[in-house]
Design an enzyme around this catalytic site. Structure first.
Site, short mmCIF file in Angstrom:
data_model
loop_
_atom_site.label_atom_id
_atom_site.label_comp_id
_atom_site.label_asym_id
_atom_site.label_seq_id
_atom_site.Cartn_x
_atom_site.Cartn_y
_atom_site.Cartn_z
N LYS A 198 0.86 -1.19 0.00
CA LYS A 198 0.00 0.00 0.00
C LYS A 198 0.89 1.23 0.00
O LYS A 198 1.74 1.40 0.87
CB LYS A 198 -0.90 -0.01 1.24
CG LYS A 198 -1.75 1.22 1.38
CD LYS A 198 -2.73 1.03 2.51
CE LYS A 198 -3.53 2.28 2.77
NZ LYS A 198 -4.47 2.08 3.87
N LYS A 251 -2.39 -1.50 -3.70
CA LYS A 251 -3.20 -0.29 -3.60
C LYS A 251 -2.34 0.94 -3.70
O LYS A 251 -1.33 0.99 -2.99
CB LYS A 251 -3.91 -0.32 -2.24
CG LYS A 251 -4.80 0.86 -1.96
CD LYS A 251 -5.39 0.71 -0.59
CE LYS A 251 -6.19 1.97 -0.29
NZ LYS A 251 -6.74 1.96 1.05
#
Ligand code: PBG
Ligand code: ZN
Length: 326
Positions: A198, A251
């Site tokens: 992420k 992400k």
């Protein structure tokens, strides 16, 4: 000097193109994010995300039914608590908003998979994803004390009926801590979908409006990854696999397709891509202006995530996409 090889031969009709198509996106690949707020009969549109709402639990249940009827297999729940504090009480308390919403959804639509986002930023007064040293305004989250809170949060979510735990705070060792916590509490069969790679992305802006979770000072760059790094993503997923993750997430998705690809090559677990808020808002804004064809752009984008290696896609477009695909 005419060409011998003519790839165009296989593009001459719709059916022929369909026969040789390599990637097909289906409703089954989608996960729909929902934002739960306290109260009753509340549906408040998020300004920067047209079509996305903060919903009270009764409305979440209505939406969950719709999602299930559309053939989408799963939702992921985020919560906005009544009150925020330094210990993120709203995250781990059994009466928290996400446990409440999970229980209600599982009661109304038992087959729908409920994924609980496990993080603290929506619940801390400062908006960071963990504990801060008292008086520290740099936003340098204390790793190990935060693990204890995440463990408690995951257990209360599993207890309330959540089917999958999705830790998103990028703390070192969070998968192992949560796995231990779940196992000790008797939830050996609850899978962990780790936000493994992420990035500290500017594409999260609209989400922070939706979740009311913008950091009050500093930023998340001491825990989320530097957008310039790819090798480091592999390091992160190797650790999460070793710690017991069942699924891995990358992400954001759109400007990180190379990371999705690399992660897919480097592991044997299902890979999820999070098509984040800013990516959604950009498409929505252009579509509302009549500058792009929303349906075609969304389906092309989702297909591209899958082509890059995503098995699952978390997306605010899920309901629209499901309608277009049916
Ligand atoms: C934080 C969290 C973020 C998102 C989901 N959980 C990012 C952040 O605020 O740093 C972003 C999702 C999106 O942008 O759609 N734990
Ligand atoms: Zn967070």
């Amino acid at each position: 000097m005419f060409p011998t090889h003519r790839p165009r031969r296989l593009r001459t009709s719709s059916l022929l193109r369909q026969m040789v198509r390599e990637t097909v996106i289906t409703t089954n690949d989608l996960i729909y994010p929902l934002f739960a707020v306290p109260g009753d009969r509340i549906a408040k549109e998020v300004k920067s995300m047209p079509g996305v709402y903060q919903l009270s639990v009764d409305k979440i249940v209505e939406d969950a039914k719709e999602v299930y009827d559309l053939g989408i297999p799963a939702i992921i729940l985020f919560g906005i608590p009544d009150e925020k504090d330094d210990d993120a009480t709203g995250a781990w308390h059994d009466c928290g908003i996400v446990p409440k919403a999970s229980t209600a959804v599982k009661e109304a639509v038992p087959e729908l998979i409920v994924i609980a986002d496990t993080c603290l930023c929506e619940y801390t007064s400062h908006g960071h994803c963990g504990y801060l040293q008292v008086g520290d305004l740099s936003g340098r989250v204390l790793n190990d004390p935060t693990l204890e809170l995440l463990k408690k949060t995951a257990v209360s979510q599993a207890k309330s009926g959540a089917d999958i735990i999705a830790p998103s705070g990028m703390m070192d060792g969070f998968v192992q801590a949560i796995r231990t916590g779940l196992d000790e509490a008797g939830y050996q069969d609850t899978p962990i979908m780790s936000y493994a790679a992420k990035y500290a992305s500017s594409y999260y802006g609209p989400f922070r409006d939706a979740a009311e979770s913008a950091p009050q000072f500093g930023d998340r760059r001491t825990y989320q990854m530097d957008p310039a790094n790819a090798r480091e993503a592999i390091k992160e997923i190797e650790l999460d696999i070793a710690e017991g993750a069942d699924m891995l997430m990358v992400k954001p998705a759109l400007s990180y397709m190379d990371i999705i690809w690399r992660v897919k090559q480097a592991c044997n677990l299902p890979v999820a891509a999070y098509n984040v808020s800013g990516e959604y808002s950009m498409i929505k804004a252009a579509a509302l202006n009549g500058w792009i064809d929303e349906e075609r752009v969304v389906l092309e984008t989702l297909t591209s995530f899958k082509r890059a290696g995503a098995d699952l896609i978390l997306t605010y477009h899920a309901k629209d996409a499901a309608r277009w695909l049916s």
